[in-house]
Design a protein around this motif. Structure first.
Motif, PDB file in Angstrom:
ATOM      1  N   ALA A  41       0.796  -1.197   0.012  1.00 49.60           N
ATOM      2  CA  ALA A  41       0.020   0.214   0.074  1.00 49.60           C
ATOM      3  C   ALA A  41       0.897   1.233   0.082  1.00 49.60           C
ATOM      4  O   ALA A  41       1.690   1.467   0.904  1.00 49.60           O
ATOM      5  CB  ALA A  41      -0.902   0.022   1.157  1.00 49.60           C
ATOM      6  N   SER A  72       0.946   5.527  -1.183  1.00 53.05           N
ATOM      7  CA  SER A  72       0.391   6.672  -2.071  1.00 53.05           C
ATOM      8  C   SER A  72      -0.849   6.615  -2.409  1.00 53.05           C
ATOM      9  O   SER A  72      -1.275   6.977  -3.689  1.00 53.05           O
ATOM     10  CB  SER A  72       1.345   7.230  -2.951  1.00 53.05           C
ATOM     11  OG  SER A  72       2.640   7.553  -2.465  1.00 53.05           O
ATOM     12  N   GLY A  73      -1.839   5.822  -1.601  1.00 52.07           N
ATOM     13  CA  GLY A  73      -3.247   5.873  -2.212  1.00 52.07           C
ATOM     14  C   GLY A  73      -3.550   4.788  -2.868  1.00 52.07           C
ATOM     15  O   GLY A  73      -4.846   4.557  -3.536  1.00 52.07           O
ATOM     16  N   PHE A  74      -2.357   3.798  -3.489  1.00 50.77           N
ATOM     17  CA  PHE A  74      -2.591   2.954  -4.348  1.00 50.77           C
ATOM     18  C   PHE A  74      -2.430   1.659  -3.774  1.00 50.77           C
ATOM     19  O   PHE A  74      -1.609   1.368  -2.466  1.00 50.77           O
ATOM     20  CB  PHE A  74      -1.691   2.709  -5.596  1.00 50.77           C
ATOM     21  CG  PHE A  74      -1.827   3.833  -6.438  1.00 50.77           C
ATOM     22  CD1 PHE A  74      -3.037   3.701  -7.723  1.00 50.77           C
ATOM     23  CD2 PHE A  74      -1.188   5.125  -6.417  1.00 50.77           C
ATOM     24  CE1 PHE A  74      -3.224   4.731  -8.169  1.00 50.77           C
ATOM     25  CE2 PHE A  74      -1.539   6.061  -7.482  1.00 50.77           C
ATOM     26  CZ  PHE A  74      -2.612   5.973  -8.237  1.00 50.77           C
ATOM     27  N   TYR A  75      -3.150   0.449  -3.953  1.00 51.45           N
ATOM     28  CA  TYR A  75      -3.135  -0.919  -3.196  1.00 51.45           C
ATOM     29  C   TYR A  75      -2.760  -1.952  -4.293  1.00 51.45           C
ATOM     30  O   TYR A  75      -3.209  -2.017  -5.443  1.00 51.45           O
ATOM     31  CB  TYR A  75      -4.357  -1.194  -2.788  1.00 51.45           C
ATOM     32  CG  TYR A  75      -4.992  -0.526  -1.777  1.00 51.45           C
ATOM     33  CD1 TYR A  75      -4.110  -0.445  -0.285  1.00 51.45           C
ATOM     34  CD2 TYR A  75      -5.804   0.762  -2.018  1.00 51.45           C
ATOM     35  CE1 TYR A  75      -4.879   0.670   0.633  1.00 51.45           C
ATOM     36  CE2 TYR A  75      -6.392   1.795  -1.028  1.00 51.45           C
ATOM     37  CZ  TYR A  75      -5.760   1.403   0.243  1.00 51.45           C
ATOM     38  OH  TYR A  75      -6.134   2.549   1.268  1.00 51.45           O
ATOM     39  N   TYR A  76      -1.557  -2.624  -4.221  1.00 51.01           N
ATOM     40  CA  TYR A  76      -1.205  -3.515  -5.101  1.00 51.01           C
ATOM     41  C   TYR A  76      -1.433  -5.039  -4.586  1.00 51.01           C
ATOM     42  O   TYR A  76      -1.135  -5.264  -3.763  1.00 51.01           O
ATOM     43  CB  TYR A  76       0.556  -3.211  -5.152  1.00 51.01           C
ATOM     44  CG  TYR A  76       0.892  -1.836  -5.641  1.00 51.01           C
ATOM     45  CD1 TYR A  76       1.073  -1.688  -6.968  1.00 51.01           C
ATOM     46  CD2 TYR A  76       0.921  -0.816  -4.600  1.00 51.01           C
ATOM     47  CE1 TYR A  76       1.700  -0.352  -7.526  1.00 51.01           C
ATOM     48  CE2 TYR A  76       1.250   0.156  -5.162  1.00 51.01           C
ATOM     49  CZ  TYR A  76       1.647   0.559  -6.377  1.00 51.01           C
ATOM     50  OH  TYR A  76       1.881   1.978  -6.932  1.00 51.01           O
ATOM     51  N   GLN A 130      -2.340  -2.734  -9.987  1.00 49.73           N
ATOM     52  CA  GLN A 130      -2.403  -1.574  -9.004  1.00 49.73           C
ATOM     53  C   GLN A 130      -4.023  -0.927  -9.179  1.00 49.73           C
ATOM     54  O   GLN A 130      -4.678  -0.832  -9.903  1.00 49.73           O
ATOM     55  CB  GLN A 130      -1.672  -0.329  -9.597  1.00 49.73           C
ATOM     56  CG  GLN A 130      -1.910   0.931  -9.052  1.00 49.73           C
ATOM     57  CD  GLN A 130      -0.903   2.035  -9.770  1.00 49.73           C
ATOM     58  OE1 GLN A 130       0.440   1.904  -9.584  1.00 49.73           O
ATOM     59  NE2 GLN A 130      -1.555   2.740 -10.471  1.00 49.73           N
ATOM     60  N   CYS A 131      -4.417  -0.952  -7.566  1.00 44.83           N
ATOM     61  CA  CYS A 131      -5.782  -0.542  -7.589  1.00 44.83           C
ATOM     62  C   CYS A 131      -6.033   0.517  -6.705  1.00 44.83           C
ATOM     63  O   CYS A 131      -5.242   0.772  -5.824  1.00 44.83           O
ATOM     64  CB  CYS A 131      -6.479  -1.849  -6.800  1.00 44.83           C
ATOM     65  SG  CYS A 131      -6.713  -3.210  -7.705  1.00 44.83           S
ATOM     66  N   ARG A 132      -7.288   1.132  -6.668  1.00 48.88           N
ATOM     67  CA  ARG A 132      -7.744   2.018  -5.922  1.00 48.88           C
ATOM     68  C   ARG A 132      -8.948   1.405  -5.109  1.00 48.88           C
ATOM     69  O   ARG A 132      -9.479   0.579  -5.444  1.00 48.88           O
ATOM     70  CB  ARG A 132      -8.104   3.334  -6.481  1.00 48.88           C
ATOM     71  CG  ARG A 132      -6.942   4.117  -7.119  1.00 48.88           C
ATOM     72  CD  ARG A 132      -7.313   5.818  -7.615  1.00 48.88           C
ATOM     73  NE  ARG A 132      -6.294   6.375  -8.004  1.00 48.88           N
ATOM     74  CZ  ARG A 132      -5.661   7.386  -7.123  1.00 48.88           C
ATOM     75  NH1 ARG A 132      -5.613   7.302  -5.915  1.00 48.88           N
ATOM     76  NH2 ARG A 132      -4.598   7.853  -7.843  1.00 48.88           N
ATOM     77  N   GLU A 183      -4.726  -1.953 -13.868  1.00 49.43           N
ATOM     78  CA  GLU A 183      -5.329  -1.058 -13.028  1.00 49.43           C
ATOM     79  C   GLU A 183      -6.912  -1.599 -12.705  1.00 49.43           C
ATOM     80  O   GLU A 183      -7.353  -2.378 -13.441  1.00 49.43           O
ATOM     81  CB  GLU A 183      -5.477   0.400 -13.746  1.00 49.43           C
ATOM     82  CG  GLU A 183      -4.376   0.973 -13.858  1.00 49.43           C
ATOM     83  CD  GLU A 183      -4.312   2.290 -14.510  1.00 49.43           C
ATOM     84  OE1 GLU A 183      -3.529   3.207 -13.973  1.00 49.43           O
ATOM     85  OE2 GLU A 183      -5.150   2.604 -15.571  1.00 49.43           O
ATOM     86  N   TYR A 198     -10.039  -1.692  -9.113  1.00 52.80           N
ATOM     87  CA  TYR A 198     -10.703  -0.978  -7.699  1.00 52.80           C
ATOM     88  C   TYR A 198     -11.134  -2.126  -7.145  1.00 52.80           C
ATOM     89  O   TYR A 198     -11.352  -2.952  -7.319  1.00 52.80           O
ATOM     90  CB  TYR A 198     -11.930  -0.417  -8.417  1.00 52.80           C
ATOM     91  CG  TYR A 198     -11.667   0.964  -9.079  1.00 52.80           C
ATOM     92  CD1 TYR A 198     -11.205   2.215  -8.309  1.00 52.80           C
ATOM     93  CD2 TYR A 198     -11.709   1.175 -10.321  1.00 52.80           C
ATOM     94  CE1 TYR A 198     -11.247   3.489  -9.157  1.00 52.80           C
ATOM     95  CE2 TYR A 198     -11.426   2.303 -11.053  1.00 52.80           C
ATOM     96  CZ  TYR A 198     -11.049   3.683 -10.229  1.00 52.80           C
ATOM     97  OH  TYR A 198     -11.108   4.684 -11.069  1.00 52.80           O
TER      98      TYR A 198
END
Length: 293
Positions: free
Chosen positions: A9, A11-15, A24-26, A53, A55
């Motif tokens: 996790a 900078s606001g991204f979840y791998y 890479q997800c938000r 990418e 969510y």
């Protein structure tokens, strides 16, 4: 919908790891609304717009979680403490052990930098290792320089999510570099002025080691017993829990109560005095904690 595991996790991204591929997800806004923060180690349901990418739609129920470091679904905690530089701290180790025990995570104690110790320091560490073995913990003495003890550590990592945690500068990243030389994780020397290591790990990330996943976590120097109550503390000292079967009173806190099994074990030298003193200090800290509203 596909499912996967958050391995980083940042900078606001979840791998999210899904079938040996990382996406890479938000997080969707519903997480912020419901005050749910996805953590490294979470099993999640996600929607991928492409192979790169997506969510996160749902966070599966966790079997455990830690706040410092922020990670979920941990099988075991490798508590890494150095013999010297910085000096071994049983008080800080006991804090880590309490937090890990409270969260029902199996701890393994790993003492590093044994190659830097002299004969007296080796004897002192060996005595501490005997004490913690007697309490029910496995202790592994290691050196990242000579790779001593690494063969004992490796089997514990197989098919598990392990979190490496400990004070700054004790050699967590160096140990991981030995376990996986291709990582080339950044390490720093001890600050002579502060007497502790500079932080080298900036975020939590799960790293594949053999058939297991290992989390390298930011170092830190203190722990707070935010969610632990006085009656929980004895259960976080396994040798106290065993000895408490001999206590006269149920719910004994092992302070001033008569015929206390724990105090009898301390007086007999079967429980180290420093472990009992740490317990008393932690209990006082919990009782003096400001109530949460």
């Amino acid at each position: 919908m596909p499912e996967g595991k958050i391995i980083k996790a940042l900078s606001g991204f979840y791998y999210v790891l899904h079938q040996d591929h990382v996406i890479q997800c938000r997080g969707r806004g519903v997480f912020r609304k419901n005050k749910i923060t996805p953590l490294v180690g979470d099993e999640v349901v996600f929607q991928a717009e492409n192979n790169q990418e997506g969510y996160i739609l749902e966070v599966k129920e966790r079997k455990n979680e830690l706040q410092r470091p922020p990670i979920a679904n941990v099988d075991q905690a490798i508590l890494v403490f150095s013999a010297v530089e910085p000096d071994f701290s049983p008080g800080l180790l006991d804090r880590f052990l309490v937090l890990v025990e409270f969260n029902h995570i199996k701890p393994l104690i790993c003492i590093t930098k044994m190659d830097l110790t002299n004969d007296d320091e080796q004897q002192k560490i060996s005595t501490y290792a005997e004490h913690y073995n007697g309490a029910g913990y496995e202790v592994i003495l290691t050196s990242s320089e000579t790779e001593a003890g690494i063969d004992r550590l490796n089997p514990h990592l197989e098919n598990k999510i392990s979190v490496f945690a400990g004070q700054s500068g004790v050699g967590k990243s160096s140990l991981l570099n030995v376990l996986r030389p291709d990582l080339e994780l950044k390490t720093n020397d001890i600050s002579a002025h502060l007497g502790r290591g500079r932080h080298t790990t900036r975020h939590v990330e799960l790293i594949k080691v053999g058939n297991g996943l290992v989390a390298d976590t930011p170092g830190f120097s203190s722990l707070e017993f935010t969610n632990i109550e006085a009656e929980d503390l004895t259960r976080c000292f396994p040798e106290f829990l065993r000895a408490s079967e001999q206590c006269k009173f149920r719910g004994c806190l092992h302070l001033k109560e008569p015929k206390c099994g724990v105090k009898l074990k301390v007086e007999a030298g079967e429980i180290p005095v420093y472990r009992y003193e740490h317990y008393v200090d932690f209990l006082r800290e919990i009782k003096e904690r400001k109530p949460r509203y």
